[in-house]
Design a protein around this motif. Sequence first.
Motif, PDB file in Angstrom:
ATOM      1  N   LEU A 197       0.280   7.813  -1.136  1.00 26.76           N
ATOM      2  CA  LEU A 197       0.142   9.268  -1.186  1.00 26.76           C
ATOM      3  C   LEU A 197      -0.141   9.827   0.199  1.00 26.76           C
ATOM      4  N   CYS A 198      -1.067   9.202   0.926  1.00 25.34           N
ATOM      5  CA  CYS A 198      -1.442   9.689   2.259  1.00 25.34           C
ATOM      6  C   CYS A 198      -0.279   9.602   3.235  1.00 25.34           C
ATOM      7  N   ILE A 199       0.494   8.542   3.140  1.00 24.92           N
ATOM      8  CA  ILE A 199       1.676   8.407   4.003  1.00 24.92           C
ATOM      9  C   ILE A 199       2.684   9.499   3.673  1.00 24.92           C
ATOM     10  N   LEU A 200       2.861   9.769   2.392  1.00 23.86           N
ATOM     11  CA  LEU A 200       3.827  10.790   1.961  1.00 23.86           C
ATOM     12  C   LEU A 200       3.366  12.187   2.372  1.00 23.86           C
ATOM     13  N   CYS A 201       2.062  12.430   2.351  1.00 17.95           N
ATOM     14  CA  CYS A 201       1.536  13.734   2.792  1.00 17.95           C
ATOM     15  C   CYS A 201       1.780  13.951   4.287  1.00 17.95           C
TER      16      CYS A 201
ATOM     17  N   LEU B 135      11.045   7.312  -2.514  1.00 22.13           N
ATOM     18  CA  LEU B 135      12.113   7.520  -1.539  1.00 22.13           C
ATOM     19  C   LEU B 135      13.487   7.293  -2.173  1.00 22.13           C
ATOM     20  N   ALA B 136      13.575   6.313  -3.077  1.00 21.36           N
ATOM     21  CA  ALA B 136      14.850   6.059  -3.769  1.00 21.36           C
ATOM     22  C   ALA B 136      15.259   7.262  -4.608  1.00 21.36           C
TER      23      ALA B 136
ATOM     24  N   HIS C  81       6.346   7.940  -9.921  1.00 22.91           N
ATOM     25  CA  HIS C  81       7.128   6.765  -9.522  1.00 22.91           C
ATOM     26  C   HIS C  81       6.272   5.554  -9.146  1.00 22.91           C
ATOM     27  N   LYS C  82       4.974   5.773  -8.946  1.00 20.97           N
ATOM     28  CA  LYS C  82       4.005   4.690  -8.700  1.00 20.97           C
ATOM     29  C   LYS C  82       4.051   4.089  -7.293  1.00 20.97           C
ATOM     30  N   ARG C  83       5.224   3.888  -6.721  1.00 17.17           N
ATOM     31  CA  ARG C  83       5.337   3.273  -5.398  1.00 17.17           C
ATOM     32  C   ARG C  83       6.171   4.164  -4.480  1.00 17.17           C
TER      33      ARG C  83
END
Length: 384
Positions: free
Chosen positions: A227-231, A261-262, A254-256
Amino acid sequence: MGIKNLTKLLGDHAPGCCKEQKVENYFGRKVAVDASMHIYQFLVVVGRTGDQTLTSESGDVTSHLQGMFFRTAKMLEVGMKPVYVFDGKPPALKKEELSRRVERRGDATDLLTEAKETGADADIEKYSKRTVRVTPQHNEECRRLLRLMGVPVVEAPSEAEAQCAQMCKEGLVYGIASEDMDSLTFATPKLIRNLMKPQTQNVPINEYDYDKVLEGLNLTSDQFVDLCILCGCDYCGTIKGIGGVTALKLIQKHKRLEDVLASMEGGRYEIPDPFPFEEARRLFKEPDVLKGDSMPQLKWTTADEEGLVQFLVGDKSFNEDRVRKAVQRVNAAKSKSTQGRLESFFGPVSIKTSDTGKRKEPATGKGKGQAAKKGKSGVGVKKK
């Protein structure tokens, strides 16, 4: 930079993870402090008017020493036991972010020059702050100051926040004093923000509990890192259009991050190239830190009054009377913190009398309250 939008996201979706605290609640607590962040704050704020900073008679900048000395003195005086952690070598993955910061400082320098030419005071103030950089000399002078104050210093092999988090996990400190939310991404059990902000700012101390963060967001520790990486973090670029709420929904669905990204392929979101999320994930989960027996011992000793006077007054033109008074208050307060912490855990000691069998409170039972009350007579950050 920290983690984009994480403060608001937690406030809206995991409010139970954060509670307001009073400075008195940290009486006797050991607290790890991200040194570089505090030094930067002092260089930006302390004694600054426009592009002018506090300096010694010889012209050396002393804002960082002024802020570090009086804030640390205040922490010690109210019974805290700070340990300052300094950054080591930054991860290779952070080089792009550091390069962007250098570029922004360069742009700010040009804008500052223009503001001075036009006499725009507000712009001078704004852009001068953006040109601030913590140098090796600033760090070394603060290390010297802290050791003279009897405060332990830890040299992190890499990121200071990761090292602080490790110390907290091993129970060497109660929590981390930092403003960057990525301390939570490193899984620190306790993050303390605004710990020593001036009371005139009326900013509450906020303490974040990592376990309650996960509980409130309904995420595992691995999912929280994703989550933090995506933020948006210091190790990866950001995906335009993805804010905190959207990132949370995507991770919960999506959990992962791989699957998130997919799901974006061929859609409206443009993923940066490169987007080294796997390396970023590894840096958060397995950072380069000192552990176990490799961790230095943390010892708090009596402040060296004459050494501090020589350094701060003799070398840096501080006011001698203010320095001596602060040191004397610190040394007087240090002896009280250990006993006060025990009483805060167990309460006043009860003594059973031999004649009646009843229990009564000893005269020293209110020591904790007295110590806390005395600890309020702190030293503020003022111009010399």
